[in-house]
Design a protein around this motif. Structure first.
Motif, PDB file in Angstrom:
ATOM      1  N   PHE A  70      22.417  65.329   5.741  1.00  0.00           N
ATOM      2  CA  PHE A  70      23.365  66.362   5.338  1.00  0.00           C
ATOM      3  C   PHE A  70      23.435  66.406   3.807  1.00  0.00           C
ATOM      4  N   GLY A  71      22.502  67.106   3.195  1.00  0.00           N
ATOM      5  CA  GLY A  71      22.463  67.156   1.744  1.00  0.00           C
ATOM      6  C   GLY A  71      21.110  66.753   1.200  1.00  0.00           C
ATOM      7  N   LEU A  72      20.989  66.764  -0.136  1.00  0.00           N
ATOM      8  CA  LEU A  72      19.690  66.575  -0.787  1.00  0.00           C
ATOM      9  C   LEU A  72      19.719  65.449  -1.820  1.00  0.00           C
ATOM     10  N   THR A  73      20.419  64.374  -1.515  1.00  0.00           N
ATOM     11  CA  THR A  73      20.523  63.286  -2.499  1.00  0.00           C
ATOM     12  C   THR A  73      19.943  61.971  -2.009  1.00  0.00           C
ATOM     13  N   VAL A  74      19.325  61.968  -0.837  1.00  0.00           N
ATOM     14  CA  VAL A  74      18.811  60.713  -0.268  1.00  0.00           C
ATOM     15  C   VAL A  74      17.762  60.088  -1.183  1.00  0.00           C
ATOM     16  N   GLU A  75      16.770  60.885  -1.588  1.00  0.00           N
ATOM     17  CA  GLU A  75      15.687  60.340  -2.404  1.00  0.00           C
ATOM     18  C   GLU A  75      16.188  59.899  -3.777  1.00  0.00           C
ATOM     19  N   ALA A  76      17.033  60.717  -4.399  1.00  0.00           N
ATOM     20  CA  ALA A  76      17.536  60.390  -5.737  1.00  0.00           C
ATOM     21  C   ALA A  76      18.289  59.065  -5.712  1.00  0.00           C
ATOM     22  N   GLN A  77      19.124  58.864  -4.694  1.00  0.00           N
ATOM     23  CA  GLN A  77      19.872  57.608  -4.608  1.00  0.00           C
ATOM     24  C   GLN A  77      18.934  56.422  -4.408  1.00  0.00           C
ATOM     25  N   LEU A  85      29.349  60.347  -2.436  1.00  0.00           N
ATOM     26  CA  LEU A  85      29.123  60.786  -1.062  1.00  0.00           C
ATOM     27  C   LEU A  85      30.072  61.888  -0.613  1.00  0.00           C
ATOM     28  N   GLY A  86      31.051  62.240  -1.443  1.00  0.00           N
ATOM     29  CA  GLY A  86      31.917  63.366  -1.123  1.00  0.00           C
ATOM     30  C   GLY A  86      32.914  63.054  -0.035  1.00  0.00           C
ATOM     31  N   ASN A  87      33.307  64.090   0.707  1.00  0.00           N
ATOM     32  CA  ASN A  87      34.264  63.941   1.797  1.00  0.00           C
ATOM     33  C   ASN A  87      33.856  64.883   2.921  1.00  0.00           C
ATOM     34  N   ASN A  88      34.747  65.131   3.872  1.00  0.00           N
ATOM     35  CA  ASN A  88      34.323  65.955   5.006  1.00  0.00           C
ATOM     36  C   ASN A  88      34.184  67.441   4.667  1.00  0.00           C
ATOM     37  N   GLU A  89      34.556  67.815   3.450  1.00  0.00           N
ATOM     38  CA  GLU A  89      34.394  69.201   3.016  1.00  0.00           C
ATOM     39  C   GLU A  89      33.345  69.358   1.920  1.00  0.00           C
ATOM     40  N   ARG A  90      32.724  68.262   1.507  1.00  0.00           N
ATOM     41  CA  ARG A  90      31.806  68.346   0.366  1.00  0.00           C
ATOM     42  C   ARG A  90      30.629  67.400   0.578  1.00  0.00           C
ATOM     43  N   THR A  91      29.426  67.941   0.441  1.00  0.00           N
ATOM     44  CA  THR A  91      28.225  67.128   0.607  1.00  0.00           C
ATOM     45  C   THR A  91      28.023  66.223  -0.606  1.00  0.00           C
ATOM     46  N   PRO A  92      27.201  65.181  -0.479  1.00  0.00           N
ATOM     47  CA  PRO A  92      26.966  64.259  -1.602  1.00  0.00           C
ATOM     48  C   PRO A  92      26.354  64.958  -2.810  1.00  0.00           C
ATOM     49  N   GLU A  93      26.636  64.418  -3.999  1.00  0.00           N
ATOM     50  CA  GLU A  93      26.064  64.962  -5.224  1.00  0.00           C
ATOM     51  C   GLU A  93      25.699  63.829  -6.171  1.00  0.00           C
ATOM     52  N   VAL A  94      24.654  64.052  -6.947  1.00  0.00           N
ATOM     53  CA  VAL A  94      24.222  63.073  -7.944  1.00  0.00           C
ATOM     54  C   VAL A  94      25.197  63.117  -9.115  1.00  0.00           C
ATOM     55  N   THR A  95      25.687  61.934  -9.513  1.00  0.00           N
ATOM     56  CA  THR A  95      26.654  61.858 -10.613  1.00  0.00           C
ATOM     57  C   THR A  95      26.120  61.105 -11.821  1.00  0.00           C
ATOM     58  N   GLY A  96      24.975  60.454 -11.677  1.00  0.00           N
ATOM     59  CA  GLY A  96      24.398  59.720 -12.799  1.00  0.00           C
ATOM     60  C   GLY A  96      22.968  59.322 -12.498  1.00  0.00           C
ATOM     61  N   THR A  97      22.187  59.132 -13.545  1.00  0.00           N
ATOM     62  CA  THR A  97      20.778  58.779 -13.365  1.00  0.00           C
ATOM     63  C   THR A  97      20.355  57.755 -14.405  1.00  0.00           C
ATOM     64  N   PRO A  98      19.494  56.812 -14.035  1.00  0.00           N
ATOM     65  CA  PRO A  98      19.020  55.819 -14.999  1.00  0.00           C
ATOM     66  C   PRO A  98      17.840  56.304 -15.835  1.00  0.00           C
ATOM     67  N   PHE A  99      17.350  57.518 -15.576  1.00  0.00           N
ATOM     68  CA  PHE A  99      16.135  57.998 -16.215  1.00  0.00           C
ATOM     69  C   PHE A  99      16.443  58.902 -17.401  1.00  0.00           C
ATOM     70  N   GLU A 100      15.768  58.651 -18.515  1.00  0.00           N
ATOM     71  CA  GLU A 100      15.966  59.463 -19.712  1.00  0.00           C
ATOM     72  C   GLU A 100      14.786  60.371 -20.009  1.00  0.00           C
ATOM     73  N   SER A 101      13.611  60.033 -19.473  1.00  0.00           N
ATOM     74  CA  SER A 101      12.425  60.855 -19.711  1.00  0.00           C
ATOM     75  C   SER A 101      11.556  60.849 -18.465  1.00  0.00           C
ATOM     76  N   ALA A 102      10.571  61.730 -18.445  1.00  0.00           N
ATOM     77  CA  ALA A 102       9.681  61.837 -17.295  1.00  0.00           C
ATOM     78  C   ALA A 102       8.920  60.546 -17.050  1.00  0.00           C
ATOM     79  N   ASP A 103       8.496  59.892 -18.129  1.00  0.00           N
ATOM     80  CA  ASP A 103       7.737  58.650 -17.979  1.00  0.00           C
ATOM     81  C   ASP A 103       8.565  57.541 -17.345  1.00  0.00           C
TER      82      ASP A 103
END
Length: 334
Positions: A70-77, A85-103
């Motif tokens: 239910f949502g599109l954050t499985v791979e990113a996590q 992970l949100g609640n019963n009215e909101r799907t998960p969302e990415v809130t932070g990332t360890p990556f600064e560049s493509a490499d």
């Protein structure tokens, strides 16, 4: 009617007596959560609840598939991003990332054992054991959208203009992770994989950039997927229908902004159309009669597979989902 065989035939472009009614996109709604006692956010992390909720619209409304997650954050996590992970009215969302560049983007050694990937794989097993002839559809995140999750969509849009090589490197690294995930999904015998690329919508990305930068990675992904596959891109995708249809997927999932007859004229390779009942105007805000009217309209336009145009809003009435199947049955005199 064997639902798995019917969908397989429809996605193969064969004539079917009855058009399937499925969802290739998010299919969790609050009414189903309340009736099954499987709800968000627990259903994101518990395989039993994921399987129950993923098949709830089959059990409660007659939808002819189970669809997880239910949502599109499985791979990113699983790659190290922070996810709410949100609640019963909101799907998960990415809130932070360890990556600064493509490499920097690289899947960790425990990618497939990390985060919620094991939950999805176990949920597939539960569904396969429970249902013999129900198609199991698994949604994954497309390489470009995953790149946006890991670098930030604002950075991606900027790089597309100032440093496109950076995006191409990032997408290639994301593609490697996607292929590892796909391989595991296929080992667990999912029937259909839906690749979701909402960030590739023409409202966000110029169609020429889609053709030159995003399409090649989707072609590689399509070549790698051995099971039946559908590509979903949000928005008014008419300008890229020909490119979407020639990527190598069995079906393309379109929103209501796309005119079905025009889309059929634009299709280049053998590819069926999945959709395009409005999730906001009709399924969320309309009545069952509105839903039936829209279903019969797309059937008159020779839609190949009936489905919501995008992910279902959590507050979508269960009666409106039932109306999808009821309208199809009325149209075919079932």
């Amino acid at each position: 009617m064997n639902l798995k065989e019917n969908l397989e035939n429809a996605l193969s472009g064969e004539d079917v007596e009855v058009k399937p009614v499925i969802s290739v996109t998010q299919a969790g709604i609050i009414e189903a959560m309340e009736q099954t006692n499987a709800s968000w956010p627990e259903a994101h992390t518990n395989p039993e609840q994921m399987a129950i909720l993923g098949s709830s619209l089959h059990e409660l409304a007659g939808l002819e598939c189970a669809r997880i997650p239910f949502g599109l954050t499985v791979e990113a996590q699983s790659m190290g991003a922070e996810v709410n992970l949100g609640n019963n009215e909101r799907t998960p969302e990415v809130t932070g990332t360890p990556f600064e560049s493509a490499d920097d983007i690289e899947a960790p050694d425990d990618f497939l054992e990390n985060g919620r990937i094991p939950v999805v794989l176990e949920a597939i097993d539960i569904l396969k054991e429970k249902y013999e002839d129900l198609p199991i559809i698994v949604g994954i995140t497309g390489p470009f959208t995953l790149t946006g999750h890991l670098l930030g969509i604002e950075n991606v849009v900027r790089y597309m203009k100032t440093d496109p090589d950076e995006i191409e490197i990032a997408m290639e690294n994301c593609l490697d992770a996607s292929m590892d995930y796909i391989e595991s999904i296929q080992k667990h015998d999912a029937d259909v994989i839906c690749v979701n690329e909402p960030t590739a919508s023409p409202e966000l990305i110029d169609p020429l950039q889609f053709k030159s930068m995003i399409k090649p990675n989707l072609e590689d992904l399509a070549d790698f997927i051995d099971v039946q596959k559908v590509l979903h891109i949000c928005g008014s995708t008419q300008p890229i229908i020909s490119d979407m249809s020639s990527v190598g997927f069995d079906g393309i999932s379109i929103e209501e902004a796309v005119d079905i007859p025009k889309a059929k004229e634009s299709i280049e390779d053998e590819c069926v159309i999945v959709g395009n009942i409005s999730t906001s105007k009709t399924l969320l805000s309309g009545t069952p009669e509105d839903v039936k009217e829209d279903v019969k309209k797309v059937l008159s336009e020779d839609i190949d597979i009936i489905a919501p145009s995008c992910g279902l809003a959590p507050k979508t009435p269960l009666a409106n989902v039932k109306a999808l199947v009821e309208a199809r049955n009325e149209y075919f005199n079932i």
